[in-house]
Enzyme design. Structure first.
Site, short mmCIF file in Angstrom:
data_model
loop_
_atom_site.label_atom_id
_atom_site.label_comp_id
_atom_site.label_asym_id
_atom_site.label_seq_id
_atom_site.Cartn_x
_atom_site.Cartn_y
_atom_site.Cartn_z
N ASN A 120 0.86 -1.17 0.00
CA ASN A 120 0.00 0.00 0.00
C ASN A 120 0.90 1.23 0.00
OD1 ASN A 120 0.70 0.63 2.74
ND2 ASN A 120 -0.91 -0.73 3.51
N ASN A 162 -4.44 -8.32 9.57
CA ASN A 162 -3.27 -7.90 8.81
C ASN A 162 -2.91 -6.45 9.16
OD1 ASN A 162 -4.18 -5.77 6.69
ND2 ASN A 162 -5.81 -7.26 6.84
N LYS A 182 -12.43 -1.79 -3.32
CA LYS A 182 -11.51 -0.77 -2.80
C LYS A 182 -10.15 -0.90 -3.44
CE LYS A 182 -9.90 -0.53 1.72
NZ LYS A 182 -10.17 -0.42 3.16
N LYS A 187 -6.01 0.90 -3.42
CA LYS A 187 -5.04 1.74 -2.72
C LYS A 187 -4.72 2.98 -3.55
CE LYS A 187 -4.82 -0.99 0.68
NZ LYS A 187 -5.34 -0.54 1.98
N ASP A 230 -8.09 4.18 -0.59
CA ASP A 230 -7.44 4.11 0.73
C ASP A 230 -5.99 4.57 0.62
OD1 ASP A 230 -6.47 3.47 3.22
OD2 ASP A 230 -6.94 1.32 3.11
N ASN A 264 -3.97 4.92 3.28
CA ASN A 264 -3.18 4.32 4.37
C ASN A 264 -2.36 5.34 5.15
OD1 ASN A 264 -3.53 1.71 2.43
ND2 ASN A 264 -3.34 1.14 4.58
N GLU A 283 -10.35 7.10 2.20
CA GLU A 283 -9.96 6.51 3.49
C GLU A 283 -8.56 6.91 3.94
OE1 GLU A 283 -10.55 2.24 3.63
OE2 GLU A 283 -8.87 1.94 4.99
N GLU A 324 -8.85 2.67 11.40
CA GLU A 324 -8.30 1.32 11.56
C GLU A 324 -7.04 1.29 12.40
OE1 GLU A 324 -7.46 0.63 7.24
OE2 GLU A 324 -5.48 0.05 7.95
N ASP A 374 -10.99 -1.57 14.43
CA ASP A 374 -10.89 -3.03 14.24
C ASP A 374 -10.59 -3.66 15.60
OD1 ASP A 374 -10.08 -5.63 13.73
OD2 ASP A 374 -8.68 -5.10 12.13
N HIS A 427 -12.32 -2.46 9.80
CA HIS A 427 -11.17 -2.95 9.04
C HIS A 427 -10.92 -4.42 9.40
CE1 HIS A 427 -6.78 -3.85 9.32
NE2 HIS A 427 -6.72 -3.28 8.13
N GLU A 444 -15.34 -5.24 6.30
CA GLU A 444 -14.40 -5.36 5.20
C GLU A 444 -14.23 -6.84 4.81
OE1 GLU A 444 -10.56 -3.55 5.96
OE2 GLU A 444 -10.06 -3.61 3.83
N TYR A 492 -11.39 -9.32 2.28
CA TYR A 492 -10.29 -9.40 1.30
C TYR A 492 -10.48 -10.70 0.52
CZ TYR A 492 -8.00 -6.31 4.75
OH TYR A 492 -7.69 -5.31 5.64
O1 LIG Z 1 -3.32 -2.26 3.48
C1 LIG Z 1 -3.63 -2.39 4.67
O2 LIG Z 1 -2.83 -2.23 5.60
C2 LIG Z 1 -5.05 -2.73 5.00
C3 LIG Z 1 -5.94 -1.56 4.97
O3 LIG Z 1 -5.57 -0.43 5.07
C4 LIG Z 1 -7.37 -1.78 4.77
O4 LIG Z 1 -7.78 -2.92 4.61
O5 LIG Z 1 -8.11 -0.81 4.79
MG LIG Z 2 -7.23 0.97 5.23
#
Ligand SMILES: O=C([O-])CC(=O)C(=O)O
Ligand SMILES: [Mg+2]
Length: 388
Positions: free
Chosen positions: A19, A53, A181, A183, A212, A214, A238, A264, A291, A321, A340, A342
């Site tokens: 990210n 994670n 979503k 990055k 996002d 981050n 985000e 998060e 989270d 999250h 969320e 993944y």
């Molecule tokens: O990439 C990450 O650390 C996870 C993250 O931010 C998310 O799931 O929103």
């Molecule tokens: Mg995030």
């Protein structure tokens, strides 16, 4: 009744993705088993947990402080008033003995992971899915079995091109998701906008993209992105800036009137409260991503939900999250806005019990005891190895 042993194993969840802040080449997590002396179906009840994670495994902290405190406590002090089940609140208090407030560091991850396993055990001892136990104890008794989920992905990785990015997003849509979503902040603004355009070209009516950053941006960059992103109808923008920079978050709304999300990386009720007090988040459109697995567990998350209520926030604005089944149960049992997911990452830990399909952006919770890990065969195999 008592907890006889707590085991931890640190496992890799490494991959080549990145990210805007970190790559996941060395990412790990802690898998925990809380073994009790309660017998169900001829076997001891074992509760399982793991951390989300993004933070690494926490075996050292667990072994040095949190596991011994639970095992050294008088077993009678860790059961509820009826004496028929463990009490997660009392176990939490035992873990946090001699821990000062503030500066949460990563002990909140260690505690949150053990707390998840405790709740799994408690619901199994009660013979209920965790979402039902939560609805009975803290909600209106009627869980919402259908939970909104969105597909998180869109990471940067070597060799990615627009075609692969579009294929990835299309595959989420094909699997029933309506929100995906990606990055941002790991490339230039121009490049990120081209990637957003590529994804939007494969989304249809009623399908949306969230982005996002981050926590990567300083205020100027966050504003430049805000202005550029305003041309789209995104699901949310985000974690634009540092998670603890509440002023940045508060100023950003002057440049972005569409939904934003963050939280998060806030690891306690007090940090979450500071976001609500000082972060300028808008209860009518913004989203909160605390989270529990990273932030002292559900015992603390219940405090956070109380705090939100006191500040006039609906819990339907929470979409945690992490993509784990713990938050899925909380969402169903306590009426959060969703969770969320993944679909392709961090396996076998993320995802849903086998056979659970995403339909029009929602999953339906099956009837499984506890958190439901036993229903996900690849995950349960790992768990059984730990408790064998
Ligand atoms: O990439 C990450 O650390 C996870 C993250 O931010 C998310 O799931 O929103
Ligand atoms: Mg995030």
């Amino acid at each position: 009744m008592r907890i006889v042993e707590i085991r931890e194993q640190t496992l890799p969840i490494s991959s080549s993705i990145r990210n805007a802040y970190i790559d996941f080449s060395k990412m790990t997590l802690s898998l925990v088993a809380v073994i009790t002396d309660v017998i169900r179906d001829g076997k001891p009840v074992v509760g399982y947990g793991f951390n989300s994670n993004g933070r690494y495994g926490q075996g050292t902290l667990m072994r040095e402080r949190f596991i011994p405190r639970v095992l050294e406590a008088d077993p009678g002090s860790l059961v509820d008033d009826s004496g028929s089940n463990l009490d997660p609140h009392k176990i939490w208090a035992a873990m946090m003995t001699n821990e000062k407030p503030g500066g949460h560091g990563e002990r909140s991850v260690a505690v949150g992971t053990i707390d998840m396993a405790v709740w799994d055990a408690v619901a199994k001892i009660a013979g209920l899915p965790l979402f039902q136990l939560l609805a009975d104890r803290y909600g209106n008794g009627r869980p919402e079995r259908k939970v909104f989920v969105y597909a998180a992905g869109g990471y940067y990785y070597p060799g990615q091109d627009y075609t692969k990015l579009k294929d990835e997003m299309r595959s989420y849509i094909d699997r029933g998701y309506t929100v995906v979503k990606k990055k941002i902040g790991g490339a230039s603004l121009d490049e990120d906008l081209r990637r957003i355009d590529a994804i939007l070209s494969v989304l249809g009516d009623g399908q949306k993209l969230a982005v996002d950053a981050n926590g990567r941006f300083d205020l100027d960059t966050a504003i430049r992105y805000a202005k550029a992103l305003s041309q789209y109808d995104l699901f949310w923008y985000e974690e634009a800036g540092d998670p603890l920079d509440f002023e940045l978050q508060a100023l950003l709304r002057n440049y972005y009137d569409k939904p934003m999300a963050t939280g998060e990386n806030l690891f306690s009720m007090q940090d979450a409260r500071n976001l609500i007090r000082y972060g300028g988040m808008r209860p009518d459109r913004d989203w909160l991503q605390f989270d529990c697995a990273l932030s002292y567990g559900l015992v603390e998350y219940l405090r956070t939900l109380d705090m939100l209520h006191q500040h006039g926030w609906s819990r339907t604005r929470c979409i945690p999250h992490g993509g784990h089944q713990m938050s899925l149960n909380i969402a169903a049992g306590l009426g959060l806005g969703g969770n969320e997911s993944y679909p392709d990452l961090f396996q076998p830990f993320g995802g849903f019990p086998d056979g659970v399909k995403v339909e029009n952006g929602f999953v339906t919770m099956p009837d499984l005891p506890g958190i439901g890990f036993e229903g996900k065969s690849d995950l349960y195999r790992e768990m059984q190895k730990l408790s064998a």
